[in-house]
Write a protein that holds these residues in place. Structure first.
Motif, mmCIF file in Angstrom:
data_model
loop_
_atom_site.group_PDB
_atom_site.id
_atom_site.type_symbol
_atom_site.label_atom_id
_atom_site.label_comp_id
_atom_site.label_asym_id
_atom_site.label_seq_id
_atom_site.Cartn_x
_atom_site.Cartn_y
_atom_site.Cartn_z
ATOM 1 N N GLU A 1 2.578 5.441 -6.174
ATOM 2 C CA GLU A 1 3.090 4.588 -5.098
ATOM 3 C C GLU A 1 1.925 3.823 -4.436
ATOM 4 O O GLU A 1 2.006 2.610 -4.210
ATOM 5 C CB GLU A 1 3.791 5.476 -4.078
ATOM 6 N N SER A 2 0.832 4.508 -4.158
ATOM 7 C CA SER A 2 -0.327 3.863 -3.535
ATOM 8 C C SER A 2 -0.883 2.769 -4.436
ATOM 9 O O SER A 2 -1.180 1.664 -3.986
ATOM 10 C CB SER A 2 -1.444 4.872 -3.264
ATOM 11 N N ALA A 3 -1.004 3.084 -5.719
ATOM 12 C CA ALA A 3 -1.569 2.111 -6.652
ATOM 13 C C ALA A 3 -0.722 0.844 -6.660
ATOM 14 O O ALA A 3 -1.245 -0.273 -6.655
ATOM 15 C CB ALA A 3 -1.644 2.718 -8.053
ATOM 16 N N GLN A 4 0.594 1.015 -6.639
ATOM 17 C CA GLN A 4 1.484 -0.155 -6.643
ATOM 18 C C GLN A 4 1.289 -0.993 -5.382
ATOM 19 O O GLN A 4 1.157 -2.215 -5.446
ATOM 20 C CB GLN A 4 2.943 0.290 -6.765
ATOM 21 N N VAL A 5 1.276 -0.316 -4.249
ATOM 22 C CA VAL A 5 1.148 -1.060 -2.984
ATOM 23 C C VAL A 5 -0.227 -1.729 -2.885
ATOM 24 O O VAL A 5 -0.340 -2.890 -2.500
ATOM 25 C CB VAL A 5 1.402 -0.132 -1.782
ATOM 26 N N TYR A 6 -1.272 -0.991 -3.259
ATOM 27 C CA TYR A 6 -2.622 -1.557 -3.182
ATOM 28 C C TYR A 6 -2.715 -2.811 -4.053
ATOM 29 O O TYR A 6 -3.341 -3.797 -3.701
ATOM 30 C CB TYR A 6 -3.681 -0.559 -3.673
ATOM 31 N N LYS A 7 -2.057 -2.750 -5.204
ATOM 32 C CA LYS A 7 -2.158 -3.854 -6.162
ATOM 33 C C LYS A 7 -1.542 -5.129 -5.597
ATOM 34 O O LYS A 7 -2.106 -6.214 -5.748
ATOM 35 C CB LYS A 7 -1.473 -3.450 -7.465
ATOM 36 N N THR A 8 -0.416 -4.997 -4.936
ATOM 37 C CA THR A 8 0.276 -6.196 -4.443
ATOM 38 C C THR A 8 -0.203 -6.623 -3.062
ATOM 39 O O THR A 8 0.085 -7.717 -2.622
ATOM 40 C CB THR A 8 1.798 -5.951 -4.390
ATOM 41 N N TRP B 1 -17.932 -2.450 6.376
ATOM 42 C CA TRP B 1 -17.175 -2.924 5.215
ATOM 43 C C TRP B 1 -16.206 -4.054 5.530
ATOM 44 O O TRP B 1 -15.854 -4.819 4.655
ATOM 45 C CB TRP B 1 -16.381 -1.769 4.590
ATOM 46 N N GLN B 2 -15.744 -4.102 6.762
ATOM 47 C CA GLN B 2 -14.645 -5.016 7.119
ATOM 48 C C GLN B 2 -13.448 -4.820 6.180
ATOM 49 O O GLN B 2 -12.961 -5.750 5.550
ATOM 50 C CB GLN B 2 -15.102 -6.480 7.113
ATOM 51 N N ILE B 3 -13.026 -3.575 6.091
ATOM 52 C CA ILE B 3 -11.824 -3.263 5.308
ATOM 53 C C ILE B 3 -10.740 -2.751 6.251
ATOM 54 O O ILE B 3 -11.013 -1.931 7.135
ATOM 55 C CB ILE B 3 -12.100 -2.193 4.225
ATOM 56 N N GLU B 4 -9.537 -3.246 6.056
ATOM 57 C CA GLU B 4 -8.395 -2.858 6.894
ATOM 58 C C GLU B 4 -7.614 -1.739 6.201
ATOM 59 O O GLU B 4 -7.510 -1.715 4.974
ATOM 60 C CB GLU B 4 -7.436 -4.051 7.047
ATOM 61 N N PRO B 5 -7.024 -0.840 6.983
ATOM 62 C CA PRO B 5 -6.150 0.168 6.381
ATOM 63 C C PRO B 5 -4.914 -0.480 5.744
ATOM 64 O O PRO B 5 -4.501 -1.552 6.177
ATOM 65 C CB PRO B 5 -5.710 1.028 7.575
ATOM 66 N N VAL B 6 -4.386 0.186 4.741
ATOM 67 C CA VAL B 6 -3.115 -0.262 4.142
ATOM 68 C C VAL B 6 -2.082 0.819 4.393
ATOM 69 O O VAL B 6 -2.226 1.956 3.921
ATOM 70 C CB VAL B 6 -3.265 -0.509 2.627
ATOM 71 N N VAL B 7 -1.051 0.479 5.159
ATOM 72 C CA VAL B 7 -0.038 1.465 5.538
ATOM 73 C C VAL B 7 1.042 1.521 4.473
ATOM 74 O O VAL B 7 1.577 0.485 4.072
ATOM 75 C CB VAL B 7 0.575 1.110 6.914
ATOM 76 N N LEU B 8 1.314 2.722 4.009
ATOM 77 C CA LEU B 8 2.445 2.925 3.089
ATOM 78 C C LEU B 8 3.586 3.505 3.904
ATOM 79 O O LEU B 8 3.426 4.568 4.505
ATOM 80 C CB LEU B 8 2.077 3.917 1.984
ATOM 81 N N ASP B 9 4.722 2.836 3.940
ATOM 82 C CA ASP B 9 5.818 3.425 4.711
ATOM 83 C C ASP B 9 6.618 4.389 3.843
ATOM 84 O O ASP B 9 6.240 4.664 2.712
ATOM 85 C CB ASP B 9 6.702 2.347 5.339
#
Ligand code: TH1
Length: 832
Positions: free
Chosen positions: A69-76, A823-831
């Motif tokens: 699930e994470s890989a899919q969300v990160y990819k898009t 890094w200037q990286i933002e979190p990616v929230v998975l709902d």
């Protein structure tokens, strides 16, 4: 339908959820299924090992769901991604940790127990991947946990060593090393990815050629080509659905046989080439602070860095596209200089293989890398002899020359005519027989450089990187290390975790450690204090039992547990601790009527196999222990135990049981320390020098709740500049002299006055880490410790306040600082 192969009660969950359901019934079913389909066993004949594997696969199935699930969300999501490059990861046992992060630690245990599985027994079965040597490797593992917990898309890259850090056994008081065959029974946590593999080249020469457009290019004709294959381990976050990836590379020969060689009859030579390739990821170098110059070590570094950079380019191609934007998609964090070659390798890939211009490639590279320095010790600053480097990586040497020339031209313009400065800043050290300075490469190729504690970051700017700081001060940062409270509180000290949760009325502190502050108002509550004591004494009882079983030293759980656990090193000064023990021993011998707070001195830690002095320190600890533990006149008050094979698993037994944490390095030498944090989080009070993160821990918990002693880093520098004379101190302090003389008398070496001579002579005549200079202050401070311990209510209050105020030392905070400031990286929230 998925019918059960065995005898578990049929589940009430809907069938499509049983595969990775989280209910007790679903877990029981899955457990039985995995035992059957993966181990090929049923309950009655399963060994503890089978039961462990079934439990691991039951957890893993659930992890993979989040991972995909994470890989899919990160990819898009077009999210920026961190690539953490580290030669070491000291992960520790995985099962409990993963169950905690899945949120099913309790129910999984209950499920196992309903199947009559002894859960503690299967946990003992687990072997830990010891793919690191000490604090640096463990820090990388804590950061993986926190990156996922903070929802930062990240890939950890490293080496899948077939043999990790050696296992330590103690024989006749000496350290003996045993090889660590951790993969012997298989590793349920990793997924081999045979299709994700890259060629890595070594040796040979370079040639000038021209491409179709007539531009001049360089072609590298290597002498040897090997293959790196990916092995992936999923890394879960706590309280989130995010899962990240740890990708470790294993080296292999490109084909199982070189048939050309085979056909001419050199069968042995062909097999030899295969062995040579496999050797590269065979074994971890066991030094905490490295000795330079080992060819295989350079091969290892280039091996994993090349695979990782090729993989990063491949991922960028698959998801985003144009290579010119790779620095917008990825940040590469270098964990010390061990992966610094990645800077030259990315340049090579962009310029030679992707036909990018040098200028553009350098601009991208410079924006991609960040570098963390972990040590100031001169012997730990990596350099490679030019001759070796050229033989192994001829193209990279050219690239480094070109980077250096461009860089030094800039320095020349800024500091006209300052040739001494040019020589100091060059990537090539010409003063010790031409060597490449990896730290300089890391600084020049990075957009951010950081130290690992406030003092350390200040010191790098005024010592090793002074010139670089003068050139570009805005690139220097500080991020104080942190450790994960999931492993070092929840997993290792469940009793304390339960008490904290009950006292605070919530468990939010596990995901946000600042919430431990809710304990502060209860610090004087006698009910909490009584429970706090019970929790501590229970942990001490567990440890005493383990130590009795593994060392034969019986320890009274009522005694003060005074613990020093870390790599053996002169700068960490385990011998200062020994001098304190000898002082107490002599005091008791001289006046048997004297009364004392009983103390158990517990040590743990490995010495580098080639570090003779460190190994002698282990022998000394055990030798002193042998005399003291046997002597009925003193052993009611003093005990000495050496825990063999200090690793993550054994560390988890120590931290909860400590009353006193020893952090006594010479000021200015311990970059940060992280054991100091682990102890304090578990309610130990610290006796420590003004060094590394000790300084910040003291600020956080309050000076009145910390035992500070010894010289400051500035005083150390001043004393050394004035000319330090340990001999005078030895002559001038009768007790100090008699403690050292007792060692050289042969009392601890069955009458042999020579055994410890190298150690005592070195202290008296050189003492590079100024043990003698801090001896008196240390003893006096220990008197204050004794006094405080004799007042239980006061001690409990201090202990509670230590825990309450440790929020800042969570690795979650450290990762947030890296993400925001560096890094200037933002979190990616998975709902969901
Ligand atoms: C350690 C430092 O000694 C320690 O103070 C710090 O807390 C820890 O890193 C994490 O930042 C280091 N370990 C190594 C290991 C090697 C080389 C240099 C260092 S510095 C192999």
């Amino acid at each position: 339908s998925t019918r059960s192969p065995a005898t578990a009660a049929p589940s009430n969950d809907p069938p499509e959820q049983t595969r990775t359901g989280m209910s007790k019934a679903a877990l029981k079913q899955a457990y039985i299924d995995n035992l059957f389909y993966i181990q090929g066993r049923f309950r009655d004949v399963a060994s503890t090992y089978d039961l462990y594997m079934a439990a691991a696969f039951t957890a893993r199935d659930r992890m993979l769901e989040r991972w995909v699930e994470s890989a899919q969300v990160y990819k898009t999501s077009h999210a920026r991604t961190l690539c953490y490059l580290s030669a070491e990861y000291l992960l520790g046992p995985q099962l409990t940790q993963n169950l905690v992060n899945l949120g099913i630690a309790k129910v999984a245990r209950a499920a196992a127990e309903e199947l009559s599985v002894d859960f503690n027994a299967i946990l003992e079965e687990e072997v830990e991947p010891g793919l690191g040597s000490g604090g640096l490797g463990r820090l990388a593992a804590c950061y993986l946990d926190s990156l996922a917990t903070q929802r930062i898309p990240a890939i950890g890259y490293g080496i899948r060593y077939e043999f990790g850090i050696f296992d330590q056994v103690i024989q006749d008081g000496w350290q003996v090393e045993r090889s660590d065959n951790w993969l012997r029974n298989g590793n349920p946590w990793e997924l081999p990815r045979p299709k994700i593999s890259f060629a890595v080249r070594y040796g040979g020469h370079t040639e000038q050629t021209r491409d179709q457009e007539g531009r001049s290019r360089v072609r590298w004709v290597p002498e040897m080509v090997i293959k790196g294959v990916a092995y992936d381990t999923p890394i879960l976050g706590y309280g989130v659905r995010n899962a990240n990836l740890l990708r470790l590379w294993k080296s292999e020969a490109p084909e199982s046989f070189d048939f050309q060689t085979f056909n001419v009859g050199d069968y042995y030579g062909a097999v030899h080439a295969k062995i040579e390739a496999e050797t590269i990821s065979k074994v971890l170098y066991p030094n905490d602070e490295p000795e330079a110059g080992k060819e295989l070590r350079l091969k290892q570094q280039y091996f994993f860095v090349s695979c990782s950079m090729q993989d990063m380019i491949r991922l960028h191609r698959n998801t985003v596209g144009p290579l010119e934007t790779i620095h917008q998609k990825f940040v590469v964090q270098l964990n010390d200089t061990h992966p610094a070659l990645a800077i030259a390798e990315l340049m090579r890939l962009l310029v030679d293989e992707q036909a990018m211009t040098w200028e553009q490639a350098w601009s991208i590279t410079r924006q991609t890398f960040c570098y963390t320095n972990h040590t100031l010790l001169p012997e730990a600053l990596e350099t490679w002899s030019l001759a070796l480097f050229e033989r192994l990586l001829p193209r990279h040497l050219e690239i480094i020359y070109a980077i250096n020339q461009e860089f030094l031209d800039q320095v020349r313009v800024r500091f006209l005519g300052d040739e001494a400065r040019i020589a100091r800043m060059s990537l090539i050290d010409e003063t010790h027989g031409r060597r490449i300075r990896m730290a300089h490469l890391a600084v020049v190729g990075s957009r951010a450089v950081n130290g690992v504690a406030a003092l350390h970051s200040k010191l790098i700017k005024t010592t090793i990187f002074k010139d670089f700081h003068e050139l570009a001060p805005e690139r220097f940062h500080t991020v104080t290390n942190g450790v994960t409270p999931r492993r070092f509180m929840v997993v290792s000290n469940p009793r304390l975790a339960r008490l904290i949760t009950a006292t605070c009325g919530h468990d939010r502190w596990i995901g946000d450690l600042e919430y431990l502050r809710d304990l502060e108002t209860h610090a004087d509550d006698p009910v909490l204090q009584a429970r706090w004591r019970q929790v501590k004494i229970a942990a001490k009882r567990d440890l005493a039992c383990w130590l009795d079983h593994h060392t034969g030293v019986p320890i009274d759980p009522e005694a003060m547990f005074d613990i020093q656990a870390k790599r053996l090193h002169e700068y960490k000064r385990q011998h200062l601790k020994v001098l304190h023990i000898i002082r107490l021993y002599q005091r008791l011998k001289q006046d048997p009527s004297v009364s004392m707070v009983p103390r158990a001195f517990i040590f743990g830690g490995k010495a580098a196999p080639g570090y003779v002095m460190a190994k002698l320190m282990i022998k000394l600890i055990n030798a002193v222990g042998e005399v003291i533990n046997r002597d009925p006149q003193v052993n009611g008050y003093l005990r000495v135990a050496f825990m063999p094979n200090f690793n993550v698993k054994n560390g988890q037994r120590l931290y909860p049981a400590a009353d006193l944490s020893e952090q006594i390095s010479l000021a200015g030498k311990e970059a940060s320390g992280t054991g100091n944090m682990k102890f304090s989080m578990n309610g130990a009070l610290t006796i420590g020098t003004d060094d590394g993160a000790n300084i910040e821990i003291r600020e956080a918990v309050g000076a009145e709740n910390f035992f500070l002693f010894g010289m400051t880093a500035e005083e150390v520098q001043r004393k050394q500049a004035e000319g330090y004379r340990p001999w005078a101190l030895y002559q001038g302090d009768a007790e100090l002299k008699s403690d050292i003389d007792l060692i050289s008398s042969g009392l601890f070496s069955h009458g042999d006055p020579h055994l410890f001579r190298p150690l005592t002579d070195h202290l008296i005549h050189a003492d590079p880490f100024m043990v003698l200079a801090d001896y008196r202050a240390y003893l006096e401070c220990q008197e204050r410790v004794t006094e405080a311990y004799a007042q239980p209510r006061r001690w409990d209050r201090m202990s509670i306040l230590n825990v309450a105020r440790m929020g800042r030392f969570s690795s979650d905070r450290a990762i947030r600082e890296y993400a925001e400031r560096i890094w200037q990286i933002e979190p990616v929230v998975l709902d969901s």
